[in-house]
Scaffold this motif. Structure first.
Motif, short mmCIF file in Angstrom:
data_model
loop_
_atom_site.label_atom_id
_atom_site.label_comp_id
_atom_site.label_asym_id
_atom_site.label_seq_id
_atom_site.Cartn_x
_atom_site.Cartn_y
_atom_site.Cartn_z
N PRO A 173 64.45 -39.11 -2.76
CA PRO A 173 65.26 -40.23 -1.69
C PRO A 173 65.28 -39.82 -0.65
O PRO A 173 65.02 -38.40 -0.59
CB PRO A 173 66.24 -40.18 -2.58
CG PRO A 173 66.87 -39.19 -2.99
CD PRO A 173 65.93 -38.30 -3.92
N ARG A 222 70.11 -38.33 -12.02
CA ARG A 222 71.96 -37.78 -12.18
C ARG A 222 72.44 -39.28 -12.11
O ARG A 222 73.40 -39.04 -11.69
CB ARG A 222 71.75 -38.58 -10.19
CG ARG A 222 70.76 -37.64 -9.19
CD ARG A 222 71.47 -38.19 -7.57
NE ARG A 222 70.05 -37.78 -6.67
CZ ARG A 222 70.47 -37.33 -4.78
NH1 ARG A 222 71.31 -38.31 -4.85
NH2 ARG A 222 69.39 -37.34 -4.52
N TRP A 240 72.09 -44.49 5.07
CA TRP A 240 71.51 -44.89 4.46
C TRP A 240 72.03 -46.50 4.65
O TRP A 240 71.10 -47.06 4.39
CB TRP A 240 71.31 -44.54 2.91
CG TRP A 240 71.70 -42.89 2.01
CD1 TRP A 240 71.82 -41.75 2.78
CD2 TRP A 240 70.46 -42.26 1.94
NE1 TRP A 240 71.42 -40.49 2.42
CE2 TRP A 240 70.21 -41.29 1.42
CE3 TRP A 240 69.28 -43.08 1.12
CZ2 TRP A 240 69.50 -40.80 1.32
CZ3 TRP A 240 68.65 -42.24 0.57
CH2 TRP A 240 68.43 -40.78 0.62
N HIS A 263 77.95 -49.33 -4.90
CA HIS A 263 77.81 -47.51 -4.33
C HIS A 263 79.63 -47.47 -4.39
O HIS A 263 79.97 -48.24 -5.41
CB HIS A 263 77.26 -47.97 -2.43
CG HIS A 263 76.80 -46.70 -2.53
ND1 HIS A 263 77.64 -45.80 -2.03
CD2 HIS A 263 75.58 -45.90 -2.10
CE1 HIS A 263 76.99 -44.75 -1.66
NE2 HIS A 263 75.81 -45.01 -1.66
N HIS A 264 80.18 -46.31 -3.41
CA HIS A 264 81.41 -45.56 -4.53
C HIS A 264 81.81 -46.32 -4.36
O HIS A 264 83.08 -46.00 -4.52
CB HIS A 264 81.25 -44.66 -3.72
CG HIS A 264 79.90 -43.23 -3.35
ND1 HIS A 264 79.50 -43.33 -4.55
CD2 HIS A 264 79.43 -42.08 -2.46
CE1 HIS A 264 77.88 -42.38 -4.42
NE2 HIS A 264 78.09 -41.92 -3.93
N TRP A 290 69.28 -46.28 -11.02
CA TRP A 290 69.15 -45.18 -9.59
C TRP A 290 70.68 -44.77 -10.54
O TRP A 290 71.85 -45.17 -9.23
CB TRP A 290 69.58 -45.72 -8.88
CG TRP A 290 68.60 -44.64 -8.03
CD1 TRP A 290 66.56 -44.69 -7.56
CD2 TRP A 290 68.84 -43.24 -7.62
NE1 TRP A 290 66.44 -43.02 -7.26
CE2 TRP A 290 67.32 -42.67 -6.60
CE3 TRP A 290 69.86 -42.78 -7.06
CZ2 TRP A 290 68.19 -41.81 -5.83
CZ3 TRP A 290 70.15 -41.94 -6.11
CH2 TRP A 290 68.81 -40.97 -5.61
N PHE A 350 64.19 -47.68 -0.88
CA PHE A 350 65.78 -47.55 -1.08
C PHE A 350 66.47 -48.78 -0.47
O PHE A 350 65.79 -49.13 0.38
CB PHE A 350 66.51 -46.66 -1.47
CG PHE A 350 67.36 -45.83 -2.29
CD1 PHE A 350 67.45 -46.50 -3.05
CD2 PHE A 350 67.22 -44.55 -1.70
CE1 PHE A 350 68.18 -45.98 -3.78
CE2 PHE A 350 68.29 -43.86 -2.61
CZ PHE A 350 68.94 -44.59 -3.84
N GLU A 363 77.17 -45.22 4.78
CA GLU A 363 78.00 -45.85 3.30
C GLU A 363 79.54 -45.27 2.88
O GLU A 363 80.28 -45.52 1.77
CB GLU A 363 76.56 -46.07 2.25
CG GLU A 363 76.56 -45.26 1.93
CD GLU A 363 75.55 -44.08 2.80
OE1 GLU A 363 75.44 -44.82 3.80
OE2 GLU A 363 75.28 -43.26 2.48
N TRP A 364 79.68 -44.28 3.94
CA TRP A 364 80.93 -43.14 3.48
C TRP A 364 82.48 -43.33 5.00
O TRP A 364 82.36 -42.60 3.69
CB TRP A 364 80.17 -41.53 3.26
CG TRP A 364 79.81 -41.11 2.19
CD1 TRP A 364 78.72 -41.65 1.53
CD2 TRP A 364 80.87 -40.46 1.62
NE1 TRP A 364 78.56 -40.81 0.63
CE2 TRP A 364 79.97 -39.86 0.36
CE3 TRP A 364 81.79 -39.44 1.16
CZ2 TRP A 364 79.79 -39.38 -1.05
CZ3 TRP A 364 82.02 -38.82 0.15
CH2 TRP A 364 80.82 -38.52 -0.74
N HIS A 367 70.23 -50.12 0.38
CA HIS A 367 71.58 -49.03 0.82
C HIS A 367 72.46 -49.91 1.52
O HIS A 367 72.29 -50.62 3.31
CB HIS A 367 71.89 -48.08 1.20
CG HIS A 367 72.53 -46.99 0.31
ND1 HIS A 367 70.95 -46.56 -0.12
CD2 HIS A 367 72.96 -45.92 0.33
CE1 HIS A 367 71.35 -45.30 -1.13
NE2 HIS A 367 72.27 -44.75 -0.85
O1 FHN Z 1 76.18 -40.08 -1.71
C1 FHN Z 1 75.52 -40.61 -2.23
C2 FHN Z 1 74.66 -41.04 -0.45
O2 FHN Z 1 75.82 -42.44 0.03
C3 FHN Z 1 73.69 -41.80 -0.83
O3 FHN Z 1 73.96 -42.97 -2.01
C4 FHN Z 1 72.61 -41.22 -1.30
C5 FHN Z 1 71.81 -41.14 -1.97
O4 FHN Z 1 70.59 -40.48 -2.61
N1 FHN Z 1 73.11 -40.34 -2.72
C6 FHN Z 1 74.29 -39.92 -2.34
C7 FHN Z 1 74.39 -38.28 -2.12
O5 FHN Z 1 73.80 -37.85 -2.77
#
Ligand code: FHN
Length: 419
Positions: A241, A214, A248, A83-84, A180, A12, A35-36, A14
């Motif tokens: 994961p 997911r 991450w 990503h988010h 994913w 994986f 990453e948040w 990130h």
């Molecule tokens: O919010 C995401 C987090 O940043 C990361 O990507 C993980 C990886 O499984 N997934 C989310 C939280 O479960």
């Protein structure tokens, strides 16, 4: 699903703008996963998007990354295409907020990495945050700039960015082994029609692409929680994961790495319960996978070189008692009794073979009860000659005489051939 069931072990990745602040904003460490950071520090879009101008990871070498995955014995790779934070790591025509158009780097990471993976025989998949997008007024999650999610025109976001970007990913980068999806806000239960639209897009464009668990509705396999390895065998296709440290995306102050021994145990533990292990790295803003991550993964790869037969394509344990036991003296957060995980040995299987992974050397002999059928031969995978070990069987109880010293490192795998 065939390749997924064979593969067992994936990488994986990130990687996004968050690797630049690397856990620190305006001189302050920001708690939580790297990453948040935009969310945790409530960074306005206008400020966060400035990071794009600094993104220039000149040491990014896609072949080196694919080679590392190969050295680690990993069979597939999944990288964050968005990503988010909403920033696309590929050349998207849907939004200029992407690595090709908005950075001095001016390269398409997804294109280069998918090509490198093809060269190294690694299957290529993408992570895509379908629901949360903190850059967009109507994406889920950014309440500090755009107010509560309930007031947003969520379908406008899905139709104008998320769905067309998934279309791009499925048409411009060759075969995508899986998508994913993650954090399915406002798209499960009664709202699962939205998730269904992504299924339809994927099935139309690449019917062989697997969908994780997911998306908001049932995918092709089950995704366990982050770092949440189940206690017992789970009789369906699943993946967990997991992180190598506690984040991450790259965080400069998180150096609390899991050891190679622990990673090897977890891999075997997961396979013995029927699952896949998707293990994460967070490259830096220079484009480097942290050295400790590389070293630890390569150590697992060296173990797999000797013992891979007992992992790839292997099925779960027919036993179960070796996994541990319910522990009524402890309780989890929900008040359920705890589980005391036992770590001495694990068992994986193939037709006619039991693989006993010995993490603790049992001494002069190893005893196994409840064995079905007759064991005809016992030997170690670490022994190139496969010399037979002395064995006795009485009904379903097998005793194997062992040498004084373990023949392998970390875990010696003993094969019991059965009829
Ligand atoms: O919010 C995401 C987090 O940043 C990361 O990507 C993980 C990886 O499984 N997934 C989310 C939280 O479960």
């Amino acid at each position: 699903m065939k390749w997924f069931r064979e593969a067992k072990f994936g990488l994986f990745i990130h990687w996004g703008l968050y690797c630049i602040p690397a856990g620190e904003w305006k001189g302050q460490p920001i708690a939580g996963i790297g990453e948040w950071i935009m969310n945790r520090a409530k960074i306005p879009v206008t400020e966060y998007e400035q990071l794009a101008k600094q993104f220039n990871p000149v040491k990014f070498d896609p072949d080196a990354w694919a080679q590392m995955a190969q050295d680690a014995g990993m069979k597939y790779l999944v990288i964050t295409s968005k990503h988010h934070d909403g920033f696309a790591m590929y050349h998207s025509t849907v939004s200029k907020y992407n690595v090709f158009d908005a950075t001095p780097f001016h390269r398409d990471v997804i294109k280069e990495l998918s090509a490198a993976c093809a060269r190294h025989g690694i299957r290529f998949g993408v992570y895509y945050s379908q629901a949360q997008d903190w850059h967009e007024p109507n994406g889920a999650g950014n309440t500090w700039d755009f107010g509560p999610d309930e007031k947003k025109d969520y379908d406008q976001y899905l139709r104008s960015k998320s769905e067309p970007q998934v279309r791009e990913l499925l048409t411009q980068y060759g075969p995508i082994c899986l998508i994913w999806f993650d954090t399915p806000r406002m798209m499960s239960g009664e709202q699962s029609g939205r998730a269904q639209r992504f299924v339809d897009i994927a099935r139309e464009l690449q019917p062989n692409t697997l969908l994780d668990g997911r998306l908001g509705i049932k995918g092709d396999y089950r995704s366990m929680g982050d770092n949440a390895i189940p206690n017992t065998v789970v009789n369906e296709d699943w993946e967990v994961p997991a992180t190598l440290n506690h984040t991450w995306g790259f965080k400069k102050d998180d150096t609390d790495w899991k050891t190679p021994e622990d990673l090897t145990f977890k891999l075997v533990d997961i396979v013995s319960k029927g699952g896949n292990y998707l293990l994460n790295v967070g490259p830096t803003s220079e484009g480097i996978i942290p050295q400790a991550s590389q070293d630890n993964l390569r150590a697992v790869g060296r173990w797999l070189k000797v013992n891979g037969e007992a992992v790839y394509g292997a099925g779960p344990t027919p036993f179960g008692e070796e996994l541990g036991a319910v522990d009524n003296s402890t309780h989890d957060k929900k008040g359920n009794p705890g589980f005391k995980i036992a770590k001495d040995w694990r068992c994986t299987t193939k037709p006619g073979k039991l693989y006993i992974h010995l993490f603790t050397w049992p001494g002069a002999s190893f005893e196994l009860a409840k064995v079905k059928g007759k064991v005809t031969k016992a030997y170690f995978l670490a022994d190139a000659h496969h010399s037979s070990l002395k064995l006795r069987q009485k009904d379903d109880k097998v005793t194997v005489s062992l040498p004084a010293k373990a023949p392998g490192e970390t875990a010696s795998v003993m094969v019991l051939e059965t009829k």
